[in-house]
Design a protein around this motif. Structure first.
Motif, PDB file in Angstrom:
ATOM      1  N   HIS A   1     -24.487 -37.871  -2.922  1.00 56.44           N
ATOM      2  CA  HIS A   1     -24.738 -38.346  -4.277  1.00 56.44           C
ATOM      3  C   HIS A   1     -26.186 -38.848  -4.342  1.00 56.44           C
ATOM      4  O   HIS A   1     -26.804 -39.098  -3.297  1.00 56.44           O
ATOM      5  CB  HIS A   1     -23.766 -39.466  -4.645  1.00 56.44           C
ATOM      6  CG  HIS A   1     -22.395 -38.967  -4.953  1.00 56.44           C
ATOM      7  ND1 HIS A   1     -22.058 -38.433  -6.180  1.00 56.44           N
ATOM      8  CD2 HIS A   1     -21.274 -38.912  -4.196  1.00 56.44           C
ATOM      9  CE1 HIS A   1     -20.788 -38.073  -6.168  1.00 56.44           C
ATOM     10  NE2 HIS A   1     -20.284 -38.350  -4.980  1.00 56.44           N
ATOM     11  N   PRO A   2     -26.749 -39.042  -5.540  1.00 57.17           N
ATOM     12  CA  PRO A   2     -28.138 -39.486  -5.661  1.00 57.17           C
ATOM     13  C   PRO A   2     -28.421 -40.784  -4.899  1.00 57.17           C
ATOM     14  O   PRO A   2     -27.524 -41.608  -4.679  1.00 57.17           O
ATOM     15  CB  PRO A   2     -28.307 -39.700  -7.175  1.00 57.17           C
ATOM     16  CG  PRO A   2     -27.303 -38.785  -7.792  1.00 57.17           C
ATOM     17  CD  PRO A   2     -26.123 -38.791  -6.844  1.00 57.17           C
ATOM     18  N   ALA A   3     -29.681 -40.950  -4.536  1.00 59.79           N
ATOM     19  CA  ALA A   3     -30.104 -42.118  -3.747  1.00 59.79           C
ATOM     20  C   ALA A   3     -29.775 -43.435  -4.443  1.00 59.79           C
ATOM     21  O   ALA A   3     -29.523 -44.443  -3.774  1.00 59.79           O
ATOM     22  CB  ALA A   3     -31.600 -42.035  -3.451  1.00 59.79           C
TER      23      ALA A   3
ATOM     24  N   THR B   1     -26.087 -47.878  -0.719  1.00 62.15           N
ATOM     25  CA  THR B   1     -26.059 -49.307  -0.421  1.00 62.15           C
ATOM     26  C   THR B   1     -26.660 -49.481   0.963  1.00 62.15           C
ATOM     27  O   THR B   1     -26.263 -48.788   1.903  1.00 62.15           O
ATOM     28  CB  THR B   1     -24.626 -49.870  -0.456  1.00 62.15           C
ATOM     29  OG1 THR B   1     -24.105 -49.700  -1.776  1.00 62.15           O
ATOM     30  CG2 THR B   1     -24.590 -51.338  -0.080  1.00 62.15           C
ATOM     31  N   ILE B   2     -27.601 -50.383   1.075  1.00 62.84           N
ATOM     32  CA  ILE B   2     -28.264 -50.663   2.353  1.00 62.84           C
ATOM     33  C   ILE B   2     -27.597 -51.884   2.969  1.00 62.84           C
ATOM     34  O   ILE B   2     -27.470 -52.926   2.316  1.00 62.84           O
ATOM     35  CB  ILE B   2     -29.772 -50.935   2.136  1.00 62.84           C
ATOM     36  CG1 ILE B   2     -30.433 -49.771   1.409  1.00 62.84           C
ATOM     37  CG2 ILE B   2     -30.457 -51.231   3.467  1.00 62.84           C
ATOM     38  CD1 ILE B   2     -30.271 -48.432   2.073  1.00 62.84           C
TER      39      ILE B   2
ATOM     40  N   THR C   1     -27.489 -54.326  -0.134  1.00 62.92           N
ATOM     41  CA  THR C   1     -28.410 -54.178  -1.260  1.00 62.92           C
ATOM     42  C   THR C   1     -28.196 -52.810  -1.889  1.00 62.92           C
ATOM     43  O   THR C   1     -28.139 -51.804  -1.184  1.00 62.92           O
ATOM     44  CB  THR C   1     -29.875 -54.289  -0.768  1.00 62.92           C
ATOM     45  OG1 THR C   1     -30.019 -55.497  -0.028  1.00 62.92           O
ATOM     46  CG2 THR C   1     -30.843 -54.278  -1.927  1.00 62.92           C
ATOM     47  N   ASP C   2     -28.106 -52.778  -3.210  1.00 57.31           N
ATOM     48  CA  ASP C   2     -27.948 -51.503  -3.911  1.00 57.31           C
ATOM     49  C   ASP C   2     -29.248 -50.716  -3.885  1.00 57.31           C
ATOM     50  O   ASP C   2     -30.329 -51.282  -3.853  1.00 57.31           O
ATOM     51  CB  ASP C   2     -27.539 -51.740  -5.365  1.00 57.31           C
ATOM     52  CG  ASP C   2     -26.133 -52.264  -5.486  1.00 57.31           C
ATOM     53  OD1 ASP C   2     -25.361 -52.111  -4.524  1.00 57.31           O
ATOM     54  OD2 ASP C   2     -25.799 -52.838  -6.539  1.00 57.31           O
TER      55      ASP C   2
END
Length: 125
Positions: free
Chosen positions: A49-51, A55-56, A67-68
């Protein structure tokens, strides 16, 4: 030997593509995937899916942080991958060159470290 082919493409190019062109591009990608499989090189592969959906996750001092969004703003985003079997880097590069995104983005080819029960972490470096 196993190689990971990481597929990078500018997401905005894909989003701006007319539907007929996007359909043709996807059909070509699927055909290349079937060809890699038919040649006996395909071990796994997926589109992502797109970047922006990423979630990091980090753990610092025992605390989890999520982090989103993508890790970093880059010109090209990771859009998918193939895990392939090849006799060496030269063959892996030839296989990666067949992936359509090699023409408009890039394919990063990296050898996979294969561990066994007797291998220590230091042996894989």
């Amino acid at each position: 030997m196993k190689y990971l082919c990481l597929i990078y493409q500018q997401e905005r190019d894909w989003e701006a593509m007319p539907q007929a062109e996007a359909d043709a591009w996807l059909a070509e990608c699927l055909a290349v995937g079937r060809g890699i499989e038919a040649d006996g090189h395909h071990l796994a592969g997926e589109a992502l899916h797109p970047a922006a959906t990423a979630t990091i996750v980090r753990v610092r001092d025992g605390r989890i942080s999520a982090t989103d969004g993508p890790y970093a703003e880059t010109k090209e985003q990771l859009g998918g991958f193939y895990l392939i079997e090849a006799s060496g880097m030269e063959e892996a590069v030839r296989i990666a060159a067949r992936i359509p995104s090699a023409r408009t983005g890039c394919i990063e080819v990296r050898p996979v470290v294969e561990f066994d029960a007797e291998t220590s972490v230091d042996d894989g470096r």
